[in-house]
Design a protein around this motif. Structure first.
Motif, PDB file in Angstrom:
ATOM      1  N   LEU A 102       0.833  -1.203   0.000  1.00 32.57           N
ATOM      2  CA  LEU A 102       0.000   0.000   0.000  1.00 32.57           C
ATOM      3  C   LEU A 102       0.867   1.252   0.000  1.00 32.57           C
ATOM      4  O   LEU A 102       0.567   2.235  -0.693  1.00 32.57           O
ATOM      5  CB  LEU A 102      -0.936  -0.008   1.222  1.00 32.57           C
ATOM      6  N   ALA A 103       1.958   1.211   0.763  1.00 29.96           N
ATOM      7  CA  ALA A 103       2.882   2.352   0.775  1.00 29.96           C
ATOM      8  C   ALA A 103       3.590   2.505  -0.564  1.00 29.96           C
ATOM      9  O   ALA A 103       3.853   3.624  -1.019  1.00 29.96           O
ATOM     10  CB  ALA A 103       3.902   2.178   1.901  1.00 29.96           C
ATOM     11  N   ARG A 104       3.887   1.386  -1.206  1.00 30.22           N
ATOM     12  CA  ARG A 104       4.598   1.432  -2.487  1.00 30.22           C
ATOM     13  C   ARG A 104       3.788   2.144  -3.571  1.00 30.22           C
ATOM     14  O   ARG A 104       4.332   2.933  -4.355  1.00 30.22           O
ATOM     15  CB  ARG A 104       4.921   0.001  -2.954  1.00 30.22           C
ATOM     16  N   ILE A 105       2.490   1.894  -3.622  1.00 36.62           N
ATOM     17  CA  ILE A 105       1.670   2.496  -4.678  1.00 36.62           C
ATOM     18  C   ILE A 105       1.198   3.904  -4.312  1.00 36.62           C
ATOM     19  O   ILE A 105       0.482   4.542  -5.072  1.00 36.62           O
ATOM     20  CB  ILE A 105       0.468   1.598  -5.037  1.00 36.62           C
ATOM     21  N   CYS A 106       1.613   4.379  -3.131  1.00 40.27           N
ATOM     22  CA  CYS A 106       1.199   5.699  -2.642  1.00 40.27           C
ATOM     23  C   CYS A 106       2.199   6.769  -3.063  1.00 40.27           C
ATOM     24  O   CYS A 106       3.411   6.636  -2.821  1.00 40.27           O
ATOM     25  CB  CYS A 106       1.092   5.650  -1.115  1.00 40.27           C
ATOM     26  N   LYS A 107       1.702   7.842  -3.642  1.00 44.97           N
ATOM     27  CA  LYS A 107       2.558   8.945  -4.078  1.00 44.97           C
ATOM     28  C   LYS A 107       2.648  10.057  -3.037  1.00 44.97           C
ATOM     29  O   LYS A 107       3.709  10.672  -2.855  1.00 44.97           O
ATOM     30  CB  LYS A 107       2.016   9.529  -5.385  1.00 44.97           C
ATOM     31  N   LYS A 108       1.533  10.325  -2.319  1.00 49.17           N
ATOM     32  CA  LYS A 108       1.520  11.478  -1.418  1.00 49.17           C
ATOM     33  C   LYS A 108       1.055  11.140   0.005  1.00 49.17           C
ATOM     34  O   LYS A 108       1.772  11.383   0.964  1.00 49.17           O
ATOM     35  CB  LYS A 108       0.619  12.581  -2.001  1.00 49.17           C
ATOM     36  N   LYS A 109      -0.162  10.585   0.145  1.00 43.59           N
ATOM     37  CA  LYS A 109      -0.727  10.407   1.480  1.00 43.59           C
ATOM     38  C   LYS A 109      -1.267   8.990   1.647  1.00 43.59           C
ATOM     39  O   LYS A 109      -1.923   8.446   0.755  1.00 43.59           O
ATOM     40  CB  LYS A 109      -1.848  11.417   1.724  1.00 43.59           C
ATOM     41  N   LEU A 110      -1.006   8.414   2.826  1.00 44.20           N
ATOM     42  CA  LEU A 110      -1.474   7.075   3.178  1.00 44.20           C
ATOM     43  C   LEU A 110      -2.319   7.170   4.438  1.00 44.20           C
ATOM     44  O   LEU A 110      -1.941   7.835   5.401  1.00 44.20           O
ATOM     45  CB  LEU A 110      -0.284   6.148   3.417  1.00 44.20           C
ATOM     46  N   VAL A 256      -2.573   7.075  25.665  1.00 41.60           N
ATOM     47  CA  VAL A 256      -3.909   6.523  25.436  1.00 41.60           C
ATOM     48  C   VAL A 256      -3.943   5.695  24.158  1.00 41.60           C
ATOM     49  O   VAL A 256      -4.697   4.730  24.048  1.00 41.60           O
ATOM     50  CB  VAL A 256      -4.951   7.661  25.343  1.00 41.60           C
ATOM     51  N   LEU A 257      -3.107   6.060  23.201  1.00 40.20           N
ATOM     52  CA  LEU A 257      -3.103   5.462  21.880  1.00 40.20           C
ATOM     53  C   LEU A 257      -3.097   3.939  21.965  1.00 40.20           C
ATOM     54  O   LEU A 257      -2.264   3.343  22.622  1.00 40.20           O
ATOM     55  CB  LEU A 257      -1.870   5.936  21.110  1.00 40.20           C
ATOM     56  N   GLY A 258      -4.051   3.320  21.287  1.00 40.94           N
ATOM     57  CA  GLY A 258      -4.161   1.868  21.312  1.00 40.94           C
ATOM     58  C   GLY A 258      -5.326   1.374  22.140  1.00 40.94           C
ATOM     59  O   GLY A 258      -5.765   0.234  21.988  1.00 40.94           O
ATOM     60  N   MET A 259      -5.835   2.230  23.027  1.00 42.81           N
ATOM     61  CA  MET A 259      -6.944   1.820  23.890  1.00 42.81           C
ATOM     62  C   MET A 259      -8.297   2.156  23.284  1.00 42.81           C
ATOM     63  O   MET A 259      -9.307   2.144  23.961  1.00 42.81           O
ATOM     64  CB  MET A 259      -6.817   2.478  25.263  1.00 42.81           C
ATOM     65  N   GLY A 260      -8.312   2.475  21.979  1.00 40.66           N
ATOM     66  CA  GLY A 260      -9.570   2.760  21.302  1.00 40.66           C
ATOM     67  C   GLY A 260     -10.448   1.539  21.203  1.00 40.66           C
ATOM     68  O   GLY A 260     -10.055   0.422  21.536  1.00 40.66           O
ATOM     69  N   LYS A 261     -11.653   1.739  20.675  1.00 37.39           N
ATOM     70  CA  LYS A 261     -12.656   0.681  20.765  1.00 37.39           C
ATOM     71  C   LYS A 261     -12.317  -0.543  19.939  1.00 37.39           C
ATOM     72  O   LYS A 261     -12.450  -1.662  20.387  1.00 37.39           O
ATOM     73  CB  LYS A 261     -14.020   1.251  20.366  1.00 37.39           C
ATOM     74  N   ASP A 262     -11.927  -0.378  18.694  1.00 37.71           N
ATOM     75  CA  ASP A 262     -11.615  -1.519  17.833  1.00 37.71           C
ATOM     76  C   ASP A 262     -10.326  -1.305  17.043  1.00 37.71           C
ATOM     77  O   ASP A 262      -9.532  -2.211  16.907  1.00 37.71           O
ATOM     78  CB  ASP A 262     -12.730  -1.767  16.798  1.00 37.71           C
ATOM     79  N   ASN A 263     -10.173  -0.110  16.504  1.00 42.98           N
ATOM     80  CA  ASN A 263      -9.156   0.114  15.480  1.00 42.98           C
ATOM     81  C   ASN A 263      -8.087   1.110  15.903  1.00 42.98           C
ATOM     82  O   ASN A 263      -8.305   1.962  16.753  1.00 42.98           O
ATOM     83  CB  ASN A 263      -9.804   0.644  14.196  1.00 42.98           C
ATOM     84  N   LEU A 264      -6.933   0.953  15.263  1.00 43.06           N
ATOM     85  CA  LEU A 264      -5.895   1.963  15.287  1.00 43.06           C
ATOM     86  C   LEU A 264      -5.948   2.706  13.964  1.00 43.06           C
ATOM     87  O   LEU A 264      -6.047   2.081  12.902  1.00 43.06           O
ATOM     88  CB  LEU A 264      -4.525   1.305  15.394  1.00 43.06           C
ATOM     89  N   PHE A 265      -5.890   4.016  14.009  1.00 35.76           N
ATOM     90  CA  PHE A 265      -5.875   4.830  12.791  1.00 35.76           C
ATOM     91  C   PHE A 265      -4.499   5.457  12.630  1.00 35.76           C
ATOM     92  O   PHE A 265      -3.905   5.926  13.603  1.00 35.76           O
ATOM     93  CB  PHE A 265      -6.930   5.926  12.868  1.00 35.76           C
ATOM     94  N   ALA A 266      -3.996   5.452  11.413  1.00 34.96           N
ATOM     95  CA  ALA A 266      -2.706   6.101  11.136  1.00 34.96           C
ATOM     96  C   ALA A 266      -2.784   6.831   9.799  1.00 34.96           C
ATOM     97  O   ALA A 266      -3.382   6.325   8.842  1.00 34.96           O
ATOM     98  CB  ALA A 266      -1.574   5.072  11.102  1.00 34.96           C
ATOM     99  N   ARG A 267      -2.190   8.004   9.752  1.00 33.21           N
ATOM    100  CA  ARG A 267      -2.020   8.701   8.480  1.00 33.21           C
ATOM    101  C   ARG A 267      -0.566   9.127   8.368  1.00 33.21           C
ATOM    102  O   ARG A 267       0.102   9.396   9.373  1.00 33.21           O
ATOM    103  CB  ARG A 267      -2.946   9.917   8.365  1.00 33.21           C
ATOM    104  N   ALA A 268      -0.066   9.144   7.140  1.00 35.57           N
ATOM    105  CA  ALA A 268       1.341   9.447   6.942  1.00 35.57           C
ATOM    106  C   ALA A 268       1.545  10.069   5.568  1.00 35.57           C
ATOM    107  O   ALA A 268       0.685   9.970   4.691  1.00 35.57           O
ATOM    108  CB  ALA A 268       2.176   8.167   7.065  1.00 35.57           C
ATOM    109  N   GLN A 269       2.693  10.698   5.392  1.00 34.94           N
ATOM    110  CA  GLN A 269       3.062  11.337   4.128  1.00 34.94           C
ATOM    111  C   GLN A 269       4.166  10.531   3.458  1.00 34.94           C
ATOM    112  O   GLN A 269       5.053   9.992   4.124  1.00 34.94           O
ATOM    113  CB  GLN A 269       3.585  12.761   4.381  1.00 34.94           C
ATOM    114  N   ARG A 270       4.092  10.455   2.137  1.00 35.25           N
ATOM    115  CA  ARG A 270       5.186   9.848   1.375  1.00 35.25           C
ATOM    116  C   ARG A 270       6.309  10.872   1.254  1.00 35.25           C
ATOM    117  O   ARG A 270       6.055  12.002   0.875  1.00 35.25           O
ATOM    118  CB  ARG A 270       4.657   9.416   0.020  1.00 35.25           C
TER     119      ARG A 270
END
Length: 270
Positions: A102-110, A256-270
């Motif tokens: 997924l990171a490989r095919i990403c040009k700007k934002k993941l 607190v990070l990780g103690m959410g209800k179900d999911n972890l969310f992450a956003r990053a820049q290429r």
């Protein structure tokens, strides 16, 4: 997601595990050319129906496939790559390779959401917690209705299994031998799911050369609020907006990070 496309520099997007189009259709309605990618033909068929109703078909391409194989796409082919509601976690034991693709095919934002190991652990000692988040007691939604109608029997039949809790904490796996056996019998079990630790996910993204990584564990603050109070807050537009904004500030705190209800969310820049 909408904030990520502000400014007009996001013209193409890849939605991996796009399901019935909750996010891909929204992006298409905002003028982004979207590749809607999912393993389920029925989900894609439903997404096409919804996209047509929304007038978004012209901006969408629908592809049936598995996240484990993205070889058809070039490096940096899409301005924005997203995969929400944890499809990456269902690719165990290939979850790290899938993220790298997924990171490989990403040009700007993941943008990713994956199953959270710490966030899922409390389910093992609170089988009725989903009903806390049902805001309408008279809802006709089948799943929400089931949670409300079966609350008593779930409490009555509960027994804390410390072995299961320790297994999830140590290995991060939900499911295993029983699911494999059912599959081999010709059944269709819920797939084995891998729960990420926050530092683990950040480390994977950093190792792939991504930067400006921001993460949150959605639902951590909301989990502390009694059901009746949550209903009152969410019924008032002003309180709802302020509450959700504060939730995001709280839920991305490193402690607190990780103690959410179900999911972890992450956003990053290429």
């Amino acid at each position: 997601m909408l904030a990520a496309i502000e400014g007009g520099d996001i013209r193409t997007a890849f939605d991996g595990g796009a399901g019935s189009g909750r996010f891909s259709i929204l992006l298409a309605k905002h003028g982004v050319k979207v590749t809607h990618f999912d393993i389920s033909a029925p989900m894609i068929a439903r997404a096409k129906e919804l996209a047509k109703e929304a007038g978004a078909l012209d901006n969408m391409e629908f592809v049936e496939g598995a996240l484990e194989d993205l070889s058809a796409y070039d490096d940096g082919e899409f301005d924005l790559v997203l995969s929400f509601d944890a499809p990456v976690s269902y690719t165990y034991p290939n979850q790290e390779r899938v993220i790298s693709e997924l990171a490989r095919i990403c040009k700007k934002k993941l943008m990713l959401s994956v199953s959270s190991r710490l966030g899922f652990l409390p389910y093992l000692s609170n089988p009725v917690q989903k009903s806390q988040f049902v805001l309408d007691d008279d809802t006709a939604d089948p799943f929400a209705r089931w949670c409300l109608d079966h609350r008593g029997e779930m409490i009555e039949g509960f027994r804390f299994d410390v072995k299961a809790a320790r297994k999830l904490m140590e290995e991060g796996l939900m499911g295993g031998e029983e699911e494999i056996a059912e599959y081999e019998r010709g059944g269709a079990p819920w797939c084995i799911t891998y729960g990420f630790m926050p530092g683990e996910l950040r480390g994977i993204l950093e190792s792939l050369g991504l930067h400006d990584i921001r993460m949150a564990g959605p639902g951590a603050f909301a989990r502390t609020v009694p059901h009746e109070i949550l209903q009152r807050i969410m019924a008032d537009p002003g309180q709802k907006r302020d509450f959700l904004d504060f939730c995001y500030e709280y839920d991305r705190n490193p402690y607190v990070l990780g103690m959410g209800k179900d999911n972890l969310f992450a956003r990053a820049q290429r």
